[in-house]
Design a protein around this motif. Structure first.
Motif, PDB file in Angstrom:
ATOM      1  N   VAL A  92     -37.805  11.788   8.310  1.00 34.53           N
ATOM      2  CA  VAL A  92     -38.053  10.736   7.310  1.00 34.53           C
ATOM      3  C   VAL A  92     -39.108  11.222   6.312  1.00 34.53           C
ATOM      4  N   ALA A  93     -40.143  11.877   6.827  1.00 35.03           N
ATOM      5  CA  ALA A  93     -41.204  12.389   5.942  1.00 35.03           C
ATOM      6  C   ALA A  93     -40.660  13.466   5.009  1.00 35.03           C
ATOM      7  N   ALA A  94     -39.618  14.167   5.459  1.00 37.18           N
ATOM      8  CA  ALA A  94     -38.942  15.151   4.601  1.00 37.18           C
ATOM      9  C   ALA A  94     -37.930  14.465   3.681  1.00 37.18           C
ATOM     10  N   ARG A  95     -37.926  13.142   3.708  1.00 33.34           N
ATOM     11  CA  ARG A  95     -37.121  12.285   2.829  1.00 33.34           C
ATOM     12  C   ARG A  95     -35.636  12.232   3.190  1.00 33.34           C
ATOM     13  N   ASN A  96     -35.276  12.658   4.435  1.00 30.62           N
ATOM     14  CA  ASN A  96     -33.866  12.538   4.801  1.00 30.62           C
ATOM     15  C   ASN A  96     -33.690  12.561   6.321  1.00 30.62           C
ATOM     16  N   PRO A  97     -33.301  11.410   6.909  1.00 31.88           N
ATOM     17  CA  PRO A  97     -33.082  11.361   8.361  1.00 31.88           C
ATOM     18  C   PRO A  97     -31.996  12.331   8.842  1.00 31.88           C
ATOM     19  N   ALA A  98     -31.223  12.910   7.911  1.00 28.40           N
ATOM     20  CA  ALA A  98     -30.186  13.872   8.317  1.00 28.40           C
ATOM     21  C   ALA A  98     -30.796  15.105   8.974  1.00 28.40           C
ATOM     22  N   PHE A  99     -32.071  15.387   8.669  1.00 27.70           N
ATOM     23  CA  PHE A  99     -32.720  16.512   9.365  1.00 27.70           C
ATOM     24  C   PHE A  99     -32.881  16.197  10.860  1.00 27.70           C
TER      25      PHE A  99
END
Ligand SMILES: [Zn+2]
Length: 377
Positions: A92-99
């Protein structure tokens, strides 16, 4: 309290009869309801039997309770590989829950039905045992045809934990609360103090772990006095809680429901500590579910029933960061609490209605999850 079944060393799934024996009510308490329908299954023995009969799904023993009893999960549908490279909050902090999990329309939706963490709340156990029967045979334990629901289930990765707190269930002497005064559920559910007075809700949460001033340890708790709903999620005290959290992180459910009961009309409790977009989804679902109860002529809330969407505690905290909050923040899942009626004199629901409420809830969750996928790519 006496143990209802004689001790024996017969092994069943590696569990002795002692571990699946349940207590009986104390002298002076109302006797258990007569004529509990055969389809209203919730005992530890019935749960073991149901799990043992699973053929289309797979079964895992995900935890051993504080009292040495097994917690089971049943899985249906192949698990997709979500190619995780980070935990949820980092993603989320990387701006994408796909990670954390690549959940696309090419992967199956995932639903996690978490059976009762409170051992006196037998209604969710009865519901999930009927759902397992439907998954296996297309019919519930009443013999009613549910091939449409079975077909709907086949579109999912579905995880069912029929009971998360077998210790509490073993300490609950009633296999049904239909027609009983709510006071007796309060006695065995939240437990008593040493002087025999009742802990009651919500005061039963004021001592945790529940140790020390305890007469009857309530079915809320495992044998170590832990209420999984309010464990320490940054350092879980109960192995059962840890297993539930691990399961959510591993499976990444679109939706997770924690099944509970009270002397109430059925309703969804808003998840107090999730982002606004998730509160909106939960509120939308809660409204749709209530409309389903109204359509099916089941116990329900008023037609204009709706959940709060945006409010936080204004000053002193009252709404806890609880199990369903933790599940969201660990996995991104849309997680909420559902409360079923117990059927006590206060709510008046029948066995039939309680089972239909449960089955309607599960169907509604699956339908909502299909139409409102968590897509992260
Ligand atoms: Zn509960």
């Amino acid at each position: 309290m006496k143990v209802a079944l004689t001790l024996s060393i017969v092994l069943f799934f590696g569990v002795s009869q002692y571990l699946i024996a349940q207590v009986i009510p104390e002298k002076g308490d109302p006797p258990p309801p007569e004529n509990i329908p055969a389809y209203y299954k919730s005992t530890l023995e019935e749960i073991s039997e149901q799990v043992k009969s699973v053929k289309k799904g797979t079964v895992a023993h995900i935890a051993t309770s504080a009292g040495g009893r097994p917690v089971y999960a049943v899985y249906y549908g192949e698990k997709d590989d979500f190619q995780s490279q980070a935990n949820y909050n980092s993603a989320v902090a990387a701006r994408n829950p796909a990670f954390f999990a690549k959940k696309s329309t090419a992967t199956k939706p995932v639903v996690f039905l978490l059976g009762p963490v409170h051992g006196q709340e037998v209604e969710g156990m009865a519901g999930l045992l009927n759902l397992l029967q439907i998954a296996e045979t297309g019919k519930d334990h009443r013999g009613r045809d549910f091939t449409d629901l079975q077909e709907l289930m086949s579109k999912f990765r579905l995880i069912i934990v029929p009971l998360a707190n077998p210790d509490g269930r073993a300490r609950n002497p009633y296999d049904s609360y239909v027609g009983l005064p709510v006071e007796v559920m309060t006695k065995y559910g939240q437990g008593t103090k040493q002087d025999g007075t009742l802990w009651r809700w919500p005061h039963a949460k004021s001592l945790h772990p529940m140790r020390g001033n305890v007469g009857i340890l309530g079915a809320y708790f495992n044998d170590d006095g832990i209420n999984m709903m309010h464990d320490d999620f940054f350092d879980p005290m109960a192995k059962e809680t840890k297993a539930i959290m691990d399961l959510a992180k591993e499976e990444v459910p679109d939706i997770t429901v924690s099944l509970h009961s009270c002397e109430c009309m059925p309703f969804v409790i808003q998840n107090a500590h999730v982002p606004r977009f998730m509160k909106d989804r939960i509120a939308d679902f809660a409204q749709q579910l209530n409309e389903s109860f109204i359509r099916e002529n089941l116990p329900h809330r008023k037609g204009d029933y709706s959940l709060a969407r945006g409010q936080d505690d204004p000053d002193t905290p009252k709404a806890a960061f609880n199990l369903v909050s933790a599940l969201h923040h660990a996995s991104g899942t849309m997680s909420f609490t559902f409360e079923s009626p117990h059927g006590t004199l206060d709510d008046g629901a029948t066995h039939e209605e309680i089972l239909d409420i449960q089955l309607t809830l599960y169907r509604s969750i699956l339908e909502y999850a299909l139409e409102n996928r968590l897509v992260w790519d």
